[in-house]
Write an enzyme that holds these catalytic residues in place. Sequence first.
Site, PDB file in Angstrom:
ATOM      1  N   HIS A 256       1.225  -1.138  -0.057  1.00 63.67           N
ATOM      2  CA  HIS A 256       0.193  -0.211   0.157  1.00 63.67           C
ATOM      3  C   HIS A 256       0.282   1.185   0.197  1.00 63.67           C
ATOM      4  O   HIS A 256       0.700   2.167  -0.799  1.00 63.67           O
ATOM      5  CB  HIS A 256      -1.228  -0.106   1.254  1.00 63.67           C
ATOM      6  CG  HIS A 256      -1.916   1.003   0.869  1.00 63.67           C
ATOM      7  ND1 HIS A 256      -2.767   0.679   0.088  1.00 63.67           N
ATOM      8  CD2 HIS A 256      -2.239   2.133   1.625  1.00 63.67           C
ATOM      9  CE1 HIS A 256      -3.436   2.045   0.049  1.00 63.67           C
ATOM     10  NE2 HIS A 256      -3.465   3.230   0.640  1.00 63.67           N
ATOM     11  N   TYR A 260       1.771   5.330  -2.587  1.00 63.00           N
ATOM     12  CA  TYR A 260       1.927   6.548  -2.290  1.00 63.00           C
ATOM     13  C   TYR A 260       3.225   6.494  -3.313  1.00 63.00           C
ATOM     14  O   TYR A 260       3.370   7.942  -3.577  1.00 63.00           O
ATOM     15  CB  TYR A 260       1.490   6.978  -0.799  1.00 63.00           C
ATOM     16  CG  TYR A 260       0.577   6.286   0.086  1.00 63.00           C
ATOM     17  CD1 TYR A 260      -0.283   7.554  -0.949  1.00 63.00           C
ATOM     18  CD2 TYR A 260       0.315   5.560  -0.063  1.00 63.00           C
ATOM     19  CE1 TYR A 260      -1.642   7.582  -0.337  1.00 63.00           C
ATOM     20  CE2 TYR A 260      -1.258   5.520   0.907  1.00 63.00           C
ATOM     21  CZ  TYR A 260      -2.027   6.812   0.465  1.00 63.00           C
ATOM     22  OH  TYR A 260      -3.324   6.045   1.101  1.00 63.00           O
ATOM     23  N   HIS A 407     -10.011   0.671 -10.502  1.00 64.31           N
ATOM     24  CA  HIS A 407      -9.504   1.541  -9.619  1.00 64.31           C
ATOM     25  C   HIS A 407      -8.116   1.709  -9.783  1.00 64.31           C
ATOM     26  O   HIS A 407      -8.291   3.122  -9.788  1.00 64.31           O
ATOM     27  CB  HIS A 407      -9.648   1.203  -8.223  1.00 64.31           C
ATOM     28  CG  HIS A 407      -9.524   1.816  -7.346  1.00 64.31           C
ATOM     29  ND1 HIS A 407      -9.295   2.907  -6.729  1.00 64.31           N
ATOM     30  CD2 HIS A 407      -7.827   1.277  -5.925  1.00 64.31           C
ATOM     31  CE1 HIS A 407      -8.312   3.428  -5.948  1.00 64.31           C
ATOM     32  NE2 HIS A 407      -7.609   2.546  -5.686  1.00 64.31           N
ATOM     33  N   PHE A 408      -7.553   1.038  -9.627  1.00 59.27           N
ATOM     34  CA  PHE A 408      -6.388   1.435 -10.283  1.00 59.27           C
ATOM     35  C   PHE A 408      -5.537   1.750 -11.001  1.00 59.27           C
ATOM     36  O   PHE A 408      -4.849   2.591 -11.379  1.00 59.27           O
ATOM     37  CB  PHE A 408      -5.504   0.193  -9.148  1.00 59.27           C
ATOM     38  CG  PHE A 408      -5.056  -0.958  -9.569  1.00 59.27           C
ATOM     39  CD1 PHE A 408      -4.911  -1.276 -10.666  1.00 59.27           C
ATOM     40  CD2 PHE A 408      -5.280  -2.294  -8.864  1.00 59.27           C
ATOM     41  CE1 PHE A 408      -4.606  -2.936 -11.711  1.00 59.27           C
ATOM     42  CE2 PHE A 408      -6.113  -3.367  -9.824  1.00 59.27           C
ATOM     43  CZ  PHE A 408      -4.844  -3.654 -10.816  1.00 59.27           C
ATOM     44  N   HIS A 409      -6.503   1.629 -12.171  1.00 56.78           N
ATOM     45  CA  HIS A 409      -6.353   2.046 -13.830  1.00 56.78           C
ATOM     46  C   HIS A 409      -6.700   3.515 -13.524  1.00 56.78           C
ATOM     47  O   HIS A 409      -6.608   4.258 -14.838  1.00 56.78           O
ATOM     48  CB  HIS A 409      -7.006   1.136 -14.805  1.00 56.78           C
ATOM     49  CG  HIS A 409      -6.214   0.372 -14.644  1.00 56.78           C
ATOM     50  ND1 HIS A 409      -5.818  -0.915 -14.474  1.00 56.78           N
ATOM     51  CD2 HIS A 409      -5.587  -0.509 -16.508  1.00 56.78           C
ATOM     52  CE1 HIS A 409      -4.793  -1.388 -15.117  1.00 56.78           C
ATOM     53  NE2 HIS A 409      -4.624  -1.126 -15.745  1.00 56.78           N
ATOM     54  N   ARG A 472     -11.597 -10.149 -11.073  1.00 55.01           N
ATOM     55  CA  ARG A 472      -9.642  -9.260 -12.022  1.00 55.01           C
ATOM     56  C   ARG A 472      -8.848 -10.402 -12.058  1.00 55.01           C
ATOM     57  O   ARG A 472      -9.510 -11.991 -11.943  1.00 55.01           O
ATOM     58  CB  ARG A 472      -9.058  -8.346 -11.185  1.00 55.01           C
ATOM     59  CG  ARG A 472      -8.805  -9.339  -9.163  1.00 55.01           C
ATOM     60  CD  ARG A 472      -8.363  -8.309  -8.933  1.00 55.01           C
ATOM     61  NE  ARG A 472      -6.532  -7.578  -9.268  1.00 55.01           N
ATOM     62  CZ  ARG A 472      -6.301  -7.617  -8.430  1.00 55.01           C
ATOM     63  NH1 ARG A 472      -6.423  -6.734  -7.172  1.00 55.01           N
ATOM     64  NH2 ARG A 472      -4.468  -6.365  -8.592  1.00 55.01           N
ATOM     65  N   ARG A 473      -7.739 -10.906 -12.230  1.00 56.79           N
ATOM     66  CA  ARG A 473      -6.436 -11.213 -13.010  1.00 56.79           C
ATOM     67  C   ARG A 473      -7.115 -13.028 -14.159  1.00 56.79           C
ATOM     68  O   ARG A 473      -6.916 -13.564 -13.399  1.00 56.79           O
ATOM     69  CB  ARG A 473      -5.782 -11.872 -11.645  1.00 56.79           C
ATOM     70  CG  ARG A 473      -5.586 -10.604 -11.198  1.00 56.79           C
ATOM     71  CD  ARG A 473      -4.433 -11.257  -9.787  1.00 56.79           C
ATOM     72  NE  ARG A 473      -3.091  -9.754  -9.697  1.00 56.79           N
ATOM     73  CZ  ARG A 473      -2.755  -9.943  -8.794  1.00 56.79           C
ATOM     74  NH1 ARG A 473      -2.616 -11.060  -7.796  1.00 56.79           N
ATOM     75  NH2 ARG A 473      -1.710  -8.972  -9.049  1.00 56.79           N
TER      76      ARG A 473
END
Lengths: 582, 164
Positions: A256, A260, A407-409, A472-473
């Site tokens: 995580h 950042y 989300h993380f795209h 996912r995946r």
Amino acid sequence: MHKTIDEYGKVEEKETALVEKEEKSPSMKQKLTASFIRVDGKDAKLAMAHMYVAFIALLLGGLAGLLQVLVRSGEFTLPLGIKIGYYQVLTVHGILLALILTTFFIMGFQIASISRTAGAFTNVQRKIGWTGFWLMLVGTAAAAAMVLLNKATVLYTFYAPLKAHWIFYLGLALVVVGSWLLCIMQILKYYRWKKENKGQTSPLLTYMAVVNSILWITCSLGVAVEVLFQLLPWSLGLVERVDILLSRTLFWYFGHALVYFWLLPAYMAWYVVVPKVIGGHIFSDALARLSFILFLLFSFPVGIHHQLTEPGIEGFWKFVQVVLTFFVVIPSLMTAFSLFATFEMRGRELGGKGVLGWFKNLPWGDARFLVPFIGMVAFIPGGAGGIVNASYQMNQLVHNTIWVTGHFHLTVATAVALTFFGVAFWLIPHLTGRTLTPKLNYLGNVSGILWGIGMLIMSLSMHLAGLLGAPRRSEYSTYGGAEMAYDWIPYQIAQAVGGTILFIAILVIMYIVVQLIWFAPKGEEEFPVATVAPGAEKTPAILENFKIWGVILVALIVFAYTMPIIDIISNSPAGSKGFMPW
Amino acid sequence: MHIHKYEKWWLVFGCATLVAFLVILAIGAFHNGTHPNEGKITVDYENVDSIKPFDNPGVHKVEGKEWDYEVVLVASAFSYNPNEIEVPLGSVVKFYATTRDVIHGFEIAQTNINMMLEPGYVSEYVAEMNKAGEYLIVCNEYCGTGHTYMYGTLKVVDENAQNN
């Protein structure tokens, strides 16, 4: 300016283009007339070395992404000639884009930022840096070879008990150790500057790069322990079993904070570079530093929010980390406020009237502004989706569904990636002694807009399919003709459409980058660094007292992790042997 | 350190929303007991087939507990045992699930039943079957080449409707 135009050989045409641009963007005028502080030549070489690797990773990783969305649409299969499986392609995609592109770009950008704002590195520091670079490159090559040989189809999270070849883990370890040397190089430079400039506030960009270096060293310790003490001995056959839950907890302690580590360099650009590009000032030096410190502190005691649906971790401690996770809302709100305040003040300075009239005065034609701006916009739904993911019970609806991928795209693959591209458009020519021509600037905008459209389609359909349960995946599958899986297919086709547009954007970006490295006209391209508004208050010295922040950081980590780790170790079942089910 | 008046309002508003939000999550978790899987039982993953309750995978009706059915499930690359689960509408079901090899996911699509299955640990979750239908169970953690062949079905059957 004139020299640039002469080299083009199309004087009149270019002059009109530039005049138009000056009208649209007053900052362009400054850009073309001022003489700039340049990054030291030797430092520029080191920074550029990182850029080459980063953009090769972008092209290959992007290609892997394209193959994935095409396969998962169900309309295509990998050509028979390619003896490489879906999950191998997925491993390549994740490692190249999430680990290699990001780490190399960030190190290059931070080195250039420090050299630009705090002066050139010493020869010793630069040597440490080059050693770090080569270690990272060798590590990358080793890990990549194992993935291509199908000895490490473990995805970029390499969860045990999936067991890769030991060279894969060794390669990753080299990447991490190399990155530490690069961070040490930056921290050494910072302390030297502080010594030479006693009592002064350090340059903001240098400070930010140093905070991110500290963040990276602190977080990668987790994955280093996992790889060096658990996975490497296990894959070498020195130990038979590995503690699965411990390895995952160490991974997510790292994983995580990693996000950042990606985000803060984008914030460097948002806080310091973009204000200069639009011709404005830094909203508040102190608040910018405070937000970086808060990100540093709240990156760490939060990793378990990636493990909310796992057995073996007490609900109470999961909840504690959920609460701590949400503390990043505070620096995020501060950042959003600062950015829009800067935009509004500048827009009004240029004569913008009314509640939103200032908005249209911003330099929309300038790729150095527009491309990161599209990233900022994507970060709003990205952050909102993140709140859903971290929300304890709500996580169960979306955990490991393709919602998370969506989300993380938005966050790393749009907010961060577009900011990096926006930076590359001026940083690369600055380092290579060339210029971002109006034509390349225009193509930069095209790539940003294409990226925005492609990602809107792909990410939205990922979010929606995820809410309907699509994992996912996962390769294309009809799941035995299940009705629920049937509903996912239209979204998967939409993902392929979005992904294809994204790949076209990558090709445009690669064209621009190649031009900026080898072919664009020689000249001076500004490394934009904004200053604080005149009459701003002095930044409190406590923000540079890393001892205090270090103590608080360690205390938070100890508080959030001691009990869960003791629980995990004392209640652990016999460890796991390795599996290679690919 | 100077903080602009509007920024103070913005931060106060943001933080107040955040606190309200966290209080709601906490009430849900600690008052209503809506915790995600936090299974604490450990097993020898190499011998699960001979360890209770996993020596008898399937759907079992139980009496005198807070739940009406227990589903005992063993995952392995690349299947679930049992592969088909059938329970009546309105029943409360407790899931006990574990894996014999690598990490698998146990997700019942479009519900909040979603757990990681890790070698050596028993994942547990209690859920009320309050909507009839046929649900797809999928493995949502990459477990190898046959990952997407790993699925099952949960049938929540409205017995009254069938009798009519």
